[in-house]
Design a protein around this motif. Structure first.
Motif, PDB file in Angstrom:
ATOM      1  N   LEU A  70       7.602  -8.321  -4.451  1.00 53.89           N
ATOM      2  CA  LEU A  70       7.837  -8.508  -5.881  1.00 53.89           C
ATOM      3  C   LEU A  70       7.862  -9.995  -6.233  1.00 53.89           C
ATOM      4  O   LEU A  70       7.286 -10.420  -7.244  1.00 53.89           O
ATOM      5  N   GLY A  71       8.522 -10.787  -5.388  1.00 43.98           N
ATOM      6  CA  GLY A  71       8.626 -12.214  -5.658  1.00 43.98           C
ATOM      7  C   GLY A  71       7.269 -12.905  -5.626  1.00 43.98           C
ATOM      8  O   GLY A  71       6.934 -13.704  -6.511  1.00 43.98           O
ATOM      9  N   LYS A  72       6.465 -12.604  -4.605  1.00 46.73           N
ATOM     10  CA  LYS A  72       5.165 -13.264  -4.476  1.00 46.73           C
ATOM     11  C   LYS A  72       4.183 -12.817  -5.566  1.00 46.73           C
ATOM     12  O   LYS A  72       3.313 -13.596  -5.979  1.00 46.73           O
ATOM     13  N   LEU A  73       4.330 -11.565  -6.012  1.00 46.30           N
ATOM     14  CA  LEU A  73       3.450 -11.076  -7.071  1.00 46.30           C
ATOM     15  C   LEU A  73       3.935 -11.496  -8.454  1.00 46.30           C
ATOM     16  O   LEU A  73       3.217 -11.315  -9.447  1.00 46.30           O
ATOM     17  N   GLY A  74       5.157 -11.993  -8.527  1.00 51.50           N
ATOM     18  CA  GLY A  74       5.689 -12.456  -9.807  1.00 51.50           C
ATOM     19  C   GLY A  74       6.051 -11.334 -10.753  1.00 51.50           C
ATOM     20  O   GLY A  74       5.928 -11.478 -11.973  1.00 51.50           O
ATOM     21  N   VAL A  75       6.500 -10.206 -10.198  1.00 51.95           N
ATOM     22  CA  VAL A  75       6.885  -9.058 -11.026  1.00 51.95           C
ATOM     23  C   VAL A  75       8.325  -8.673 -10.700  1.00 51.95           C
ATOM     24  O   VAL A  75       8.899  -9.131  -9.717  1.00 51.95           O
ATOM     25  N   HIS A  76       8.885  -7.795 -11.539  1.00 52.52           N
ATOM     26  CA  HIS A  76      10.299  -7.455 -11.380  1.00 52.52           C
ATOM     27  C   HIS A  76      10.552  -5.970 -11.104  1.00 52.52           C
ATOM     28  O   HIS A  76      11.694  -5.535 -11.084  1.00 52.52           O
ATOM     29  N   SER A  77       9.489  -5.198 -10.912  1.00 45.72           N
ATOM     30  CA  SER A  77       9.684  -3.776 -10.651  1.00 45.72           C
ATOM     31  C   SER A  77       8.558  -3.248  -9.777  1.00 45.72           C
ATOM     32  O   SER A  77       7.473  -3.843  -9.697  1.00 45.72           O
ATOM     33  N   THR A  78       8.836  -2.128  -9.126  1.00 43.58           N
ATOM     34  CA  THR A  78       7.821  -1.486  -8.293  1.00 43.58           C
ATOM     35  C   THR A  78       6.619  -1.051  -9.129  1.00 43.58           C
ATOM     36  O   THR A  78       5.466  -1.200  -8.707  1.00 43.58           O
ATOM     37  N   LEU A  79       6.877  -0.511 -10.338  1.00 44.06           N
ATOM     38  CA  LEU A  79       5.782  -0.068 -11.197  1.00 44.06           C
ATOM     39  C   LEU A  79       4.844  -1.217 -11.536  1.00 44.06           C
ATOM     40  O   LEU A  79       3.616  -1.060 -11.522  1.00 44.06           O
ATOM     41  N   ALA A  80       5.419  -2.374 -11.844  1.00 42.67           N
ATOM     42  CA  ALA A  80       4.594  -3.539 -12.165  1.00 42.67           C
ATOM     43  C   ALA A  80       3.793  -3.993 -10.948  1.00 42.67           C
ATOM     44  O   ALA A  80       2.629  -4.385 -11.064  1.00 42.67           O
ATOM     45  N   ALA A  81       4.407  -3.931  -9.764  1.00 40.79           N
ATOM     46  CA  ALA A  81       3.713  -4.316  -8.535  1.00 40.79           C
ATOM     47  C   ALA A  81       2.541  -3.380  -8.264  1.00 40.79           C
ATOM     48  O   ALA A  81       1.449  -3.818  -7.864  1.00 40.79           O
ATOM     49  N   VAL A  82       2.760  -2.084  -8.486  1.00 41.14           N
ATOM     50  CA  VAL A  82       1.700  -1.099  -8.266  1.00 41.14           C
ATOM     51  C   VAL A  82       0.554  -1.320  -9.248  1.00 41.14           C
ATOM     52  O   VAL A  82      -0.629  -1.261  -8.877  1.00 41.14           O
ATOM     53  N   ARG A  95       0.835  -1.209   0.000  1.00 42.45           N
ATOM     54  CA  ARG A  95       0.000   0.000   0.000  1.00 42.45           C
ATOM     55  C   ARG A  95       0.867   1.255   0.000  1.00 42.45           C
ATOM     56  O   ARG A  95       0.516   2.261  -0.617  1.00 42.45           O
ATOM     57  N   CYS A  96       1.991   1.200   0.686  1.00 46.51           N
ATOM     58  CA  CYS A  96       2.935   2.324   0.664  1.00 46.51           C
ATOM     59  C   CYS A  96       3.506   2.512  -0.742  1.00 46.51           C
ATOM     60  O   CYS A  96       3.690   3.640  -1.209  1.00 46.51           O
ATOM     61  N   MET A  97       3.805   1.411  -1.400  1.00 46.26           N
ATOM     62  CA  MET A  97       4.329   1.473  -2.756  1.00 46.26           C
ATOM     63  C   MET A  97       3.289   2.088  -3.696  1.00 46.26           C
ATOM     64  O   MET A  97       3.619   2.903  -4.569  1.00 46.26           O
ATOM     65  N   VAL A  98       2.024   1.706  -3.516  1.00 42.45           N
ATOM     66  CA  VAL A  98       0.945   2.274  -4.326  1.00 42.45           C
ATOM     67  C   VAL A  98       0.830   3.778  -4.078  1.00 42.45           C
ATOM     68  O   VAL A  98       0.498   4.553  -4.989  1.00 42.45           O
ATOM     69  N   ALA A  99       1.122   4.197  -2.846  1.00 42.08           N
ATOM     70  CA  ALA A  99       1.076   5.628  -2.505  1.00 42.08           C
ATOM     71  C   ALA A  99       2.276   6.389  -3.053  1.00 42.08           C
ATOM     72  O   ALA A  99       2.357   7.609  -2.911  1.00 42.08           O
ATOM     73  N   GLY A 100       3.230   5.667  -3.656  1.00 37.30           N
ATOM     74  CA  GLY A 100       4.389   6.323  -4.256  1.00 37.30           C
ATOM     75  C   GLY A 100       5.544   6.561  -3.306  1.00 37.30           C
ATOM     76  O   GLY A 100       6.452   7.337  -3.601  1.00 37.30           O
ATOM     77  N   LEU A 101       5.541   5.892  -2.157  1.00 36.71           N
ATOM     78  CA  LEU A 101       6.612   6.085  -1.170  1.00 36.71           C
ATOM     79  C   LEU A 101       7.812   5.208  -1.503  1.00 36.71           C
ATOM     80  O   LEU A 101       7.660   4.035  -1.861  1.00 36.71           O
ATOM     81  N   GLY A 102       8.995   5.771  -1.363  1.00 36.57           N
ATOM     82  CA  GLY A 102      10.228   5.017  -1.561  1.00 36.57           C
ATOM     83  C   GLY A 102      10.607   4.249  -0.307  1.00 36.57           C
ATOM     84  O   GLY A 102       9.962   4.353   0.734  1.00 36.57           O
ATOM     85  N   ARG A 103      11.710   3.479  -0.414  1.00 33.75           N
ATOM     86  CA  ARG A 103      12.112   2.612   0.695  1.00 33.75           C
ATOM     87  C   ARG A 103      12.345   3.395   1.992  1.00 33.75           C
ATOM     88  O   ARG A 103      11.885   2.994   3.064  1.00 33.75           O
TER      89      ARG A 103
END
Length: 260
Positions: free
Chosen positions: A221-233, A191-199
């Motif tokens: 990222l691993g559980k969602l099967g994606v390789h970037s924050t943008l893809a996860a969002v 949810r933080c990543m969706v809000a655009g917050l960095g590490r």
């Protein structure tokens, strides 16, 4: 006589004024026109404040000249009062009106049939998709129909729109299952990543070390099967995951109690 209040929203002034004039000739129709998304939002707010809400919004599908990228979801675009800065596209306007004034029915006016965008419009809350070159009698039929809670689509679009909606439901279901595989803490981080917050910002707001946040992000990222924050969002939004809410002190309000 019960009058129908219609707002035409199109950035092509000649078309908007011509359509408004044609509709105004009807004895039971009151019509106004707006040349942009921000102008339409102000017009709607002003009418609501005066106790004379619009009944139907006719929105140009290509308002502002912007279209949604494949797989994205429309969202309301906030526009400051008195500002024309920041274009609001047609489907985003539909979503904003649906959220802010759900009693207003919206119909999208399009120059060409597009099943994907028509499906997006329906998902955003539109009650109809109509060709710009349709007859006035057809448009009036749609206007009166949506006020009876009918949904209107050109027959040639039905199969394509149903296919798009079915695919969207499938993608949403798959995305929801992936998100459900996350731990409560990982969902907070997402949810933080969706809000655009960095590490670093996530670490400060969740009172975790940057190393711990990095581990959580890698797990997400691993559980969602994606390789970037943008893809996860993007996947999170398809699953209906919203951005984290910030508390008054800037701390994330947890979705549910959890431990690191």
């Amino acid at each position: 006589m019960v009058r129908i209040r219609v707002l035409v929203v199109d950035d092509h002034r000649i078309f908007a004024e011509s359509l408004a004039a044609a509709l105004a000739a009807e004895p039971d129709v009151d019509v106004s026109a707006a040349g942009s998304g921000p102008a339409a939002l102000r017009c709607l707010d002003r009418a609501a404040g005066e106790g004379r809400k619009f009944d139907v919004l006719l929105v140009d599908a290509d308002l502002g000249g912007h279209a949604h990228a494949p797989g994205t979801r429309p969202a309301a675009v906030p526009v400051p009062d008195g500002s024309e800065d920041g274009l609001v596209d047609g489907i985003s306007l539909v979503a904003g009106v649906r959220s802010g004034q759900p009693s207003v029915r919206t119909v999208v006016l399009a120059e060409k049939d597009d099943p994907r965008r028509a499906a997006l419009a329906l998902q955003a809350g539109a009650s109809g998709w109509v060709a710009k070159d349709c007859s006035l009698s057809r448009l009036l039929t749609v206007i009166r129909g949506v006020l009876r809670d009918e949904t209107h689509l050109p027959p040639a679009l039905l199969t394509g729109v149903l296919r798009e909606l079915t695919a969207a439901r499938k993608h949403r279901t798959e995305s929801e299952l992936l998100v459900e595989s996350l731990t409560p803490r990982e969902r907070e981080v997402l949810r933080c990543m969706v809000a655009g917050l960095g590490r670093k910002a996530v670490a400060e707001r969740l009172f975790l070390s940057p190393h711990t946040v990095r581990t959580h992000m890698q797990n997400v990222l691993g559980k969602l099967g994606v390789h970037s924050t943008l893809a996860a969002v993007a996947l999170a939004r398809r699953a209906g995951v919203g951005p984290a809410d910030l508390g008054p002190a800037g701390r994330i309000v947890p979705e549910e109690s959890s431990s690191a």
